[in-house]
Write a protein that holds these residues in place. Structure first.
Motif, PDB file in Angstrom:
ATOM      1  N   VAL A 124       0.837  -1.203   0.000  1.00  0.00           N
ATOM      2  CA  VAL A 124       0.000   0.000   0.000  1.00  0.00           C
ATOM      3  C   VAL A 124       0.871   1.252   0.000  1.00  0.00           C
ATOM      4  O   VAL A 124       0.623   2.214  -0.745  1.00  0.00           O
ATOM      5  N   ALA A 125       1.931   1.232   0.819  1.00  0.00           N
ATOM      6  CA  ALA A 125       2.800   2.401   0.902  1.00  0.00           C
ATOM      7  C   ALA A 125       3.440   2.703  -0.449  1.00  0.00           C
ATOM      8  O   ALA A 125       3.661   3.863  -0.791  1.00  0.00           O
ATOM      9  N   CYS A 126       3.757   1.673  -1.219  1.00  0.00           N
ATOM     10  CA  CYS A 126       4.362   1.906  -2.536  1.00  0.00           C
ATOM     11  C   CYS A 126       3.313   2.307  -3.563  1.00  0.00           C
ATOM     12  O   CYS A 126       3.569   3.133  -4.435  1.00  0.00           O
ATOM     13  N   ALA A 127       2.120   1.714  -3.458  1.00  0.00           N
ATOM     14  CA  ALA A 127       1.114   1.957  -4.489  1.00  0.00           C
ATOM     15  C   ALA A 127       0.623   3.399  -4.459  1.00  0.00           C
ATOM     16  O   ALA A 127       0.314   3.973  -5.502  1.00  0.00           O
ATOM     17  N   LEU A 128       0.549   4.010  -3.257  1.00  0.00           N
ATOM     18  CA  LEU A 128       0.001   5.369  -3.177  1.00  0.00           C
ATOM     19  C   LEU A 128       0.817   6.380  -3.989  1.00  0.00           C
ATOM     20  O   LEU A 128       0.276   7.020  -4.887  1.00  0.00           O
ATOM     21  N   PRO A 129       2.123   6.548  -3.697  1.00  0.00           N
ATOM     22  CA  PRO A 129       2.878   7.467  -4.566  1.00  0.00           C
ATOM     23  C   PRO A 129       2.984   6.955  -5.991  1.00  0.00           C
ATOM     24  O   PRO A 129       3.106   7.742  -6.926  1.00  0.00           O
ATOM     25  N   GLY A 130       2.900   5.615  -6.141  1.00  0.00           N
ATOM     26  CA  GLY A 130       2.978   5.038  -7.479  1.00  0.00           C
ATOM     27  C   GLY A 130       1.919   5.590  -8.416  1.00  0.00           C
ATOM     28  O   GLY A 130       2.170   5.779  -9.605  1.00  0.00           O
ATOM     29  N   ASN A 131       0.713   5.875  -7.882  1.00  0.00           N
ATOM     30  CA  ASN A 131      -0.346   6.435  -8.719  1.00  0.00           C
ATOM     31  C   ASN A 131       0.107   7.697  -9.421  1.00  0.00           C
ATOM     32  O   ASN A 131      -0.108   7.870 -10.615  1.00  0.00           O
ATOM     33  N   PHE A 132       0.747   8.581  -8.633  1.00  0.00           N
ATOM     34  CA  PHE A 132       1.184   9.848  -9.229  1.00  0.00           C
ATOM     35  C   PHE A 132       2.363   9.632 -10.160  1.00  0.00           C
ATOM     36  O   PHE A 132       2.455  10.268 -11.205  1.00  0.00           O
ATOM     37  N   LEU A 133       3.262   8.727  -9.780  1.00  0.00           N
ATOM     38  CA  LEU A 133       4.423   8.480 -10.645  1.00  0.00           C
ATOM     39  C   LEU A 133       3.967   7.933 -11.993  1.00  0.00           C
ATOM     40  O   LEU A 133       4.484   8.336 -13.040  1.00  0.00           O
ATOM     41  N   VAL A 134       2.987   7.014 -11.971  1.00  0.00           N
ATOM     42  CA  VAL A 134       2.503   6.456 -13.234  1.00  0.00           C
ATOM     43  C   VAL A 134       1.867   7.547 -14.087  1.00  0.00           C
ATOM     44  O   VAL A 134       2.127   7.654 -15.285  1.00  0.00           O
ATOM     45  N   LEU A 135       1.059   8.410 -13.450  1.00  0.00           N
ATOM     46  CA  LEU A 135       0.401   9.470 -14.214  1.00  0.00           C
ATOM     47  C   LEU A 135       1.405  10.487 -14.738  1.00  0.00           C
ATOM     48  O   LEU A 135       1.195  11.095 -15.784  1.00  0.00           O
ATOM     49  N   ARG A 136       2.513  10.690 -13.993  1.00  0.00           N
ATOM     50  CA  ARG A 136       3.503  11.675 -14.425  1.00  0.00           C
ATOM     51  C   ARG A 136       4.548  11.075 -15.345  1.00  0.00           C
ATOM     52  O   ARG A 136       5.544  11.720 -15.655  1.00  0.00           O
ATOM     53  N   LYS A 137       4.355   9.844 -15.746  1.00  0.00           N
ATOM     54  CA  LYS A 137       5.316   9.151 -16.608  1.00  0.00           C
ATOM     55  C   LYS A 137       6.696   9.065 -15.954  1.00  0.00           C
ATOM     56  O   LYS A 137       7.720   9.251 -16.587  1.00  0.00           O
ATOM     57  N   GLN A 138       6.705   8.868 -14.642  1.00  0.00           N
ATOM     58  CA  GLN A 138       7.973   8.693 -13.935  1.00  0.00           C
ATOM     59  C   GLN A 138       8.008   7.316 -13.276  1.00  0.00           C
ATOM     60  O   GLN A 138       8.665   7.134 -12.247  1.00  0.00           O
ATOM     61  N   ALA A 139       7.302   6.366 -13.879  1.00  0.00           N
ATOM     62  CA  ALA A 139       7.127   5.072 -13.219  1.00  0.00           C
ATOM     63  C   ALA A 139       8.464   4.391 -12.930  1.00  0.00           C
ATOM     64  O   ALA A 139       8.584   3.642 -11.964  1.00  0.00           O
ATOM     65  N   LEU A 140       9.467   4.665 -13.756  1.00  0.00           N
ATOM     66  CA  LEU A 140      10.720   3.925 -13.600  1.00  0.00           C
ATOM     67  C   LEU A 140      11.604   4.456 -12.480  1.00  0.00           C
ATOM     68  O   LEU A 140      12.669   3.914 -12.205  1.00  0.00           O
TER      69      LEU A 140
ATOM     70  N   PHE B 204       5.112  -0.199  -7.073  1.00  0.00           N
ATOM     71  CA  PHE B 204       5.056   1.182  -7.535  1.00  0.00           C
ATOM     72  C   PHE B 204       4.265   1.269  -8.831  1.00  0.00           C
ATOM     73  O   PHE B 204       3.648   2.279  -9.125  1.00  0.00           O
ATOM     74  N   ILE B 205       4.314   0.219  -9.638  1.00  0.00           N
ATOM     75  CA  ILE B 205       3.778   0.336 -10.983  1.00  0.00           C
ATOM     76  C   ILE B 205       2.506  -0.482 -11.204  1.00  0.00           C
ATOM     77  O   ILE B 205       1.502   0.043 -11.682  1.00  0.00           O
ATOM     78  N   CYS B 206       2.527  -1.771 -10.843  1.00  0.00           N
ATOM     79  CA  CYS B 206       1.426  -2.631 -11.294  1.00  0.00           C
ATOM     80  C   CYS B 206       0.060  -2.243 -10.734  1.00  0.00           C
ATOM     81  O   CYS B 206      -0.872  -2.048 -11.520  1.00  0.00           O
ATOM     82  N   PRO B 207      -0.118  -2.118  -9.402  1.00  0.00           N
ATOM     83  CA  PRO B 207      -1.468  -1.770  -8.934  1.00  0.00           C
ATOM     84  C   PRO B 207      -1.962  -0.423  -9.471  1.00  0.00           C
ATOM     85  O   PRO B 207      -3.097  -0.348  -9.962  1.00  0.00           O
ATOM     86  N   PRO B 208      -1.126   0.651  -9.448  1.00  0.00           N
ATOM     87  CA  PRO B 208      -1.627   1.904 -10.032  1.00  0.00           C
ATOM     88  C   PRO B 208      -1.941   1.770 -11.516  1.00  0.00           C
ATOM     89  O   PRO B 208      -2.947   2.309 -11.991  1.00  0.00           O
ATOM     90  N   ALA B 209      -1.098   1.040 -12.256  1.00  0.00           N
ATOM     91  CA  ALA B 209      -1.350   0.906 -13.688  1.00  0.00           C
ATOM     92  C   ALA B 209      -2.653   0.153 -13.924  1.00  0.00           C
ATOM     93  O   ALA B 209      -3.460   0.525 -14.781  1.00  0.00           O
ATOM     94  N   ALA B 210      -2.874  -0.919 -13.149  1.00  0.00           N
ATOM     95  CA  ALA B 210      -4.122  -1.662 -13.298  1.00  0.00           C
ATOM     96  C   ALA B 210      -5.303  -0.777 -12.918  1.00  0.00           C
ATOM     97  O   ALA B 210      -6.344  -0.765 -13.600  1.00  0.00           O
ATOM     98  N   ALA B 211      -5.141   0.008 -11.837  1.00  0.00           N
ATOM     99  CA  ALA B 211      -6.231   0.878 -11.398  1.00  0.00           C
ATOM    100  C   ALA B 211      -6.535   1.943 -12.446  1.00  0.00           C
ATOM    101  O   ALA B 211      -7.687   2.321 -12.645  1.00  0.00           O
ATOM    102  N   ARG B 212      -5.493   2.381 -13.142  1.00  0.00           N
ATOM    103  CA  ARG B 212      -5.675   3.391 -14.187  1.00  0.00           C
ATOM    104  C   ARG B 212      -6.578   2.877 -15.300  1.00  0.00           C
ATOM    105  O   ARG B 212      -7.233   3.653 -15.979  1.00  0.00           O
ATOM    106  N   LEU B 213      -6.585   1.559 -15.484  1.00  0.00           N
ATOM    107  CA  LEU B 213      -7.405   0.985 -16.545  1.00  0.00           C
ATOM    108  C   LEU B 213      -8.843   0.747 -16.080  1.00  0.00           C
ATOM    109  O   LEU B 213      -9.673   0.272 -16.840  1.00  0.00           O
TER     110      LEU B 213
END
Lengths: 401, 308
Positions: free
Chosen positions: B22-38, B227-236
């Motif tokens: 959960v701690a990783c997924a929360l900031p991950g949402n913004f990183l995925v949206l900002r194209k900084q996932a890596l 950081f990436i998978c749950p936010p990316a899946a949620a984005r879909l």
């Protein structure tokens, strides 16, 4: 000791590793150039991590059918297959869904790598008792390299290089301007696929020496370093291959000189060293070149402003200007102009006046464009034009101060 | 399964896995949206030299110095990436690639050069973590959850990752509006007077902090995946950021729980007696969730954009 290693005098195994790493570096550097110019450098990260499940599954499969499980070409084939599936996943996620490419890369690399680790833990508990040593694919291992392994690596590198040679024109075109390439009738998607397949080939070949976490560096760092030295694609590709080969060969040689120097990391660090050298020393794009350019420009501006100040009899307080004028023999320490300084100042002021006229007269519009406050007017206008301007301004007067 | 077995052996790792996810997924949402996932990938590579240096300086594998070292090297890496990008005019992806591979190589070299044979510090540990070994020996059953003596024997990673999770939740809720606006429309955020550069930097630093804290407990592979998978899946799944974050938390919890259970008990159900890597399994499950979302998610395609 190091020289012995560099010239392949340090035993059979060390020589094999050095030659293999050199070939790998050349192939990786040249291939990486196209990946970098296509702005997809990090795609190689997804490729390399996605090889792990393939390596594991190939091992399991070969062990199940009774083979040794450590047969290198088999493992590499498995690695290539699963990396190919990973690539397809990245492109499917980018094309079919709204996810951006970096998310797709990150998702594929972490999931494939995680799945690979699951398989590795399965292998560790397999009853065969043959400790696979597949962990060596994570960071590379050259200790037990056989002649056959070296041949596989060298042949793979050579084949990749040949393919790059064949496809260099379309790949370069696509890297620089995909729309133009499409308009010229090239199939951009297919050429992209060629670039990626070549990157995949290099990655798989490099697994054994530098390991899957660091093989990315061989694809990214040499082209980035080479890009500093030239704006021509062919030169960048050649230099990148040179840097890659050099770091592979030197890195392998250095690591052979002492026991606790792992080959993969040393190769990457040599590569990084070349990058740092390029960053600082390259002419044109390098930092030192940029710094000297900046300083030279600064000196010209200060000198020019100082001369104008002398010509108009204004005192100069700025230290750098004063020092520059004094060093050029144009002014004394107290800021009073020497004879030469007075002459140069008069010319500077007169040039300024001439420029003023040039910039206000529409006839000289083209020449006025090159006015930057520094260029001498005689480098822009002909003698006749200057004479005509002087006619309008009037004859020179003596500087009075 | 009885509480006497579940509470000491499975509850702490399960909780740690879920909290880290959960701690990783929360900031991950913004990183995925900002194209900084890596960024997560880069951070998880560069902390290695920091951890090794911390070990060499202090000579122990204590959590404090390790975290400091990891934080230090994350900051060095972020600075180095920016420097290479600006000074060399290199595209961000390549600058990141140069930095994290070089720093990781330096970390491996340092590790090989130093004598770490006496302590549990190696590259594999950094990659997979040791989720399975975070057991709570003082517990005897569910009643231990109320027993202060037994609670004192909890693995220290649990409160640490719990605090990190709380911190991340606080960060996201306090900076919710600026984060949301600057993520979707940086230009508008700047005209509205928000320090967009600072917000971006804060996000990266929080991500680094989370990565380092989670890294200590669960290894880098879960960190990158979460950081990436749950936010990316949620984005879909949705077009609203609030809903997306909700989904990402659900997916993160689901991946961690399901992955842990599958890793621990899956092989038993298949008739084998050894568990597989929980970290790897959690990443795999999150990937399966992403695959399902990519195939069936209601908002999986770009709307309004050309289908190129």
């Amino acid at each position: 000791m190091l020289f012995d290693a560099l010239f392949l005098q340090l035993g059979y195994n060390a020589s094999l590793v050095a030659i293999g790493a050199g070939f790998l570096g050349i192939a990786a550097g040249v291939t990486g150039t196209f990946l970098y110019l296509r702005k997809q450098a990090l795609l190689s990260d997804a490729i390399s991590h996605a090889t792990l499940p393939g390596v594991g599954l190939a091992f399991v499969l070969m062990a199940l059918v009774g083979g040794s499980g450590r047969f290198l070409p088999g493992l590499l084939l498995g690695a290539a297959l699963s990396a190919g599936i990973g690539l397809l996943c990245v492109s499917a996620l980018t094309r079919r869904t709204r996810l951006s490419e970096d998310s797709a890369i990150g998702a594929v690399l972490s999931v494939f790598f995680g799945f690979g680790i699951v398989i590795l833990t399965v292998i560790q508990t397999m009853s065969t008792g043959r400790q696979a040593g597949l962990e060596s694919f994570l960071l590379g291992s050259t200790a037990g390299m056989l002649f056959n392994d070296a041949v596989v690596i060298a042949a793979g590198g050579a084949l990749t290089l040949l393919a790059v040679l064949l496809f260099r024109r379309p790949m370069g075109l696509v890297a620089f301007d995909p729309e133009y390439a499409a308009a010229r009738g090239f199939n951009v998607a297919r050429i992209d696929l060629v670039i990626m397949t070549l990157a995949l080939a290099v990655t798989v070949v490099g697994l054994k020496i530098v390991g899957l976490i660091l093989v990315v560096a061989m694809l990214i760092i040499p082209p980035v370093a080479a890009r500093f030295w030239s704006d021509r694609m062919e030169v960048v590709a050649l230099l990148s291959g040179l840097f890659g080969g050099l770091s592979g060969w030197a890195g392998a040689a250095i690591s052979a000189t002492a026991p606790a120097l792992p080959t993969g990391p040393i190769i990457v660090l040599v590569c990084f060293g070349l990058f740092v050298l390029s960053l600082f020393l390259a002419p044109g794009r390098g930092l030192l070149a940029a710094l000297t350019r900046h300083l030279r420009f600064q000196r010209r501006v200060h000198l020019r402003q100082g001369l104008l100040a002398l010509a108009q009899g204004q005192p100069i307080y700025e230290r750098l200007t004063l020092r520059l004028l004094r060093r050029a023999g144009l002014a004394r320490a107290d800021g009073v102009a020497t004879d030469e300084g007075r002459a140069r100042a008069a010319k500077a002021l007169r040039d300024e006046k001439r420029w003023e006229l040039v910039r206000s007269d529409p006839d000289f519009a083209a020449a006025a464009l090159s006015y930057d406050g520094l260029a001498g007017i005689e480098t822009v206008l002909t003698v006749d034009q200057i004479a005509e301007i002087d006619n309008r301004i009037g004859a020179p007067r003596e500087v009075t101060s | 399964m009885s509480g006497a077995e579940f509470v000491p052996l499975s509850l702490p790792p399960l909780l740690i896995g879920i909290l880290a996810a959960v701690a990783c997924a929360l900031p991950g949402n913004f990183l995925v949206l900002r194209k900084q996932a890596l960024i997560g990938d880069a951070i998880s590579h560069v902390v290695l030299p920091g951890i090794v240096v911390a070990f060499l300086v202090t000579g122990t594998v204590g959590a404090g110095p390790m975290m400091l070292g990891a934080m230090g090297s994350s900051v060095v890496a972020v600075g180095l990436i920016e420097a290479i990008r600006r000074l060399g005019r290199i595209e961000p992806g390549a600058a990141m690639g140069v930095t994290f591979t070089a720093m990781f190589a330096a970390g491996v070299l340092l590790l090989e050069q130093s004598d770490t044979s006496s302590v549990h510090l190696d590259v594999e540990h950094a990659l997979y973590g040791n989720l399975e070994s975070l057991i709570w020996l003082d517990a005897v059953g569910w009643q231990s959850l109320l027993d202060p003596v037994a609670l004192a024997g909890l693995p220290p990673e649990l409160p640490r990752i719990g605090l990190t999770c709380l911190f991340v939740i606080a960060f996201t809720s306090i900076l919710w509006r600026p984060l949301k606006i600057s993520t979707f429309d940086e230009g508008f955020a700047a005209t509205a007077g928000m320090p967009t550069t600072l917000i971006g930097l804060a996000l990266v630093i929080v991500a680094a902090l989370t990565a380092v804290a989670a890294f200590d407990a669960v290894g880098s592979i879960i960190v990158i995946a979460m950081f990436i998978c749950p936010p990316a899946a949620a984005r879909l799944m949705t077009n609203r950021l609030e809903t997306q974050i909700g989904w990402s938390v659900v997916f993160a919890v689901l991946s961690a729980a399901l992955g842990y259970v599958l890793a621990g008990y899956g092989p038993l159900w298949l008739g084998r007696d050894n568990a597989v890597s929980a970290a790897g399994m959690i990443a795999t499950v999150s990937g399966a969730i992403l695959a399902l979302a990519a195939l069936f998610g209601p908002c999986r395609t770009r709307t309004g954009a050309p289908a190129s």
